[in-house]
Scaffold this motif. Structure first.
Motif, PDB file in Angstrom:
ATOM      1  N   GLY A 149     -58.692  40.087  67.326  1.00 18.74           N
ATOM      2  CA  GLY A 149     -57.753  40.383  65.920  1.00 18.74           C
ATOM      3  C   GLY A 149     -59.944  40.810  65.635  1.00 18.74           C
ATOM      4  N   ALA A 150     -60.746  40.801  66.523  1.00 16.98           N
ATOM      5  CA  ALA A 150     -61.857  41.401  65.842  1.00 16.98           C
ATOM      6  C   ALA A 150     -62.334  42.719  65.288  1.00 16.98           C
ATOM      7  N   VAL A 151     -60.822  43.123  66.789  1.00 15.73           N
ATOM      8  CA  VAL A 151     -61.022  44.677  66.071  1.00 15.73           C
ATOM      9  C   VAL A 151     -60.350  45.286  65.432  1.00 15.73           C
ATOM     10  N   VAL A 152     -59.278  44.588  65.338  1.00 11.64           N
ATOM     11  CA  VAL A 152     -58.341  44.769  64.138  1.00 11.64           C
ATOM     12  C   VAL A 152     -58.436  44.281  62.608  1.00 11.64           C
ATOM     13  N   GLN A 153     -59.779  43.703  62.963  1.00  5.25           N
ATOM     14  CA  GLN A 153     -60.522  42.987  61.500  1.00  5.25           C
ATOM     15  C   GLN A 153     -61.824  44.943  61.246  1.00  5.25           C
ATOM     16  N   PHE A 154     -62.565  44.889  62.497  1.00  6.68           N
ATOM     17  CA  PHE A 154     -63.198  45.885  62.284  1.00  6.68           C
ATOM     18  C   PHE A 154     -63.000  47.591  62.006  1.00  6.68           C
ATOM     19  N   LEU A 155     -61.094  47.858  62.378  1.00  2.14           N
ATOM     20  CA  LEU A 155     -60.529  48.619  61.602  1.00  2.14           C
ATOM     21  C   LEU A 155     -60.397  49.136  60.381  1.00  2.14           C
ATOM     22  N   TRP A 156     -59.380  47.260  59.846  1.00  2.00           N
ATOM     23  CA  TRP A 156     -59.462  46.844  58.684  1.00  2.00           C
ATOM     24  C   TRP A 156     -60.993  47.858  57.915  1.00  2.00           C
ATOM     25  N   LEU A 157     -62.225  46.879  58.206  1.00  2.00           N
ATOM     26  CA  LEU A 157     -63.451  46.996  57.129  1.00  2.00           C
ATOM     27  C   LEU A 157     -64.220  48.112  57.275  1.00  2.00           C
ATOM     28  N   ARG A 158     -63.816  49.388  58.570  1.00  2.00           N
ATOM     29  CA  ARG A 158     -64.157  50.605  58.667  1.00  2.00           C
ATOM     30  C   ARG A 158     -63.309  51.826  57.635  1.00  2.00           C
ATOM     31  N   ALA A 159     -61.917  50.876  57.433  1.00  3.30           N
ATOM     32  CA  ALA A 159     -60.701  51.572  56.735  1.00  3.30           C
ATOM     33  C   ALA A 159     -61.382  51.539  55.286  1.00  3.30           C
ATOM     34  N   GLN A 160     -61.535  50.286  54.504  1.00  2.97           N
ATOM     35  CA  GLN A 160     -62.352  50.326  53.469  1.00  2.97           C
ATOM     36  C   GLN A 160     -63.535  50.552  52.803  1.00  2.97           C
ATOM     37  N   ARG A 161     -63.667  50.889  54.348  1.00  2.00           N
ATOM     38  CA  ARG A 161     -65.504  51.473  53.914  1.00  2.00           C
ATOM     39  C   ARG A 161     -65.469  52.729  53.517  1.00  2.00           C
ATOM     40  N   SER A 162     -64.890  53.767  54.470  1.00  2.92           N
ATOM     41  CA  SER A 162     -64.409  55.119  53.957  1.00  2.92           C
ATOM     42  C   SER A 162     -63.587  55.118  52.671  1.00  2.92           C
TER      43      SER A 162
END
Length: 164
Positions: A149-162
């Motif tokens: 979940g932490a990895v998926v959340q990190f990837l989602w946050l990074r996608a949102q930021r980009s």
């Protein structure tokens, strides 16, 4: 029933369940614990009350591992609130804040898993104690859910930021 539940224990359990539900709702709606949302505010208040009420509970008669996890969960929650205000952390602030909130959610469930498996069903609990293979297996699975979940959340946050 080997471990009868006290009134404080019942109140603590009810608050903890509401806290869990609020955190889960925030994760589902926002993919993070959004501290400004209603579910996020309920999660934060519930976490505080849940940990504070846990100090009145102890099957060992004193400070125990559950209490230590509660303190750690409160520190993680506080970190999730404070980190966004630390300017020198730059763009990593939001990632660190959400990791802290996710970690507090993970820690909330560790004693909950143990207590549930060692108390239910009433009269014939599924596990005999924290060292039980069932408890250890459930906690290992929960750790796996947290890491994924932490990895998926990190990837989602990074996608949102980009995208922004």
């Amino acid at each position: 029933m080997p471990h009868p539940i006290s009134t404080l224990g019942a109140a603590h359990t009810a608050v903890s369940l509401v806290t869990f539900a609020a955190g889960l709702i925030s994760f589902v709606r926002y993919r993070q614990i959004e501290s400004t949302s209603r579910s996020g505010k309920l999660y934060l208040a519930g976490m505080l009350i849940s940990v504070l009420t846990s100090f009145g509970l102890s099957s060992t008669g004193g400070f125990n591992a559950g209490h230590a996890l509660g303190i750690l969960a409160l520190l993680a929650t506080l970190g999730g609130l404070v980190v966004p205000r630390i300017d020198f952390l730059g763009r990593s602030r939001h990632y660190l804040s959400q990791f802290a909130f996710a970690f507090s959610f993970f820690l909330l469930m560790v004693p909950g898993i143990n207590e549930t498996l060692t108390r239910l069903p009433a009269g014939h609990p599924l596990a005999s104690g924290p060292q039980s293979p069932l408890v250890r297996g459930a906690l290992t699975a929960w750790l796996g859910v947290f890491v994924i979940g932490a990895v998926v959340q990190f990837l989602w946050l990074r996608a949102q930021r980009s995208r922004a």
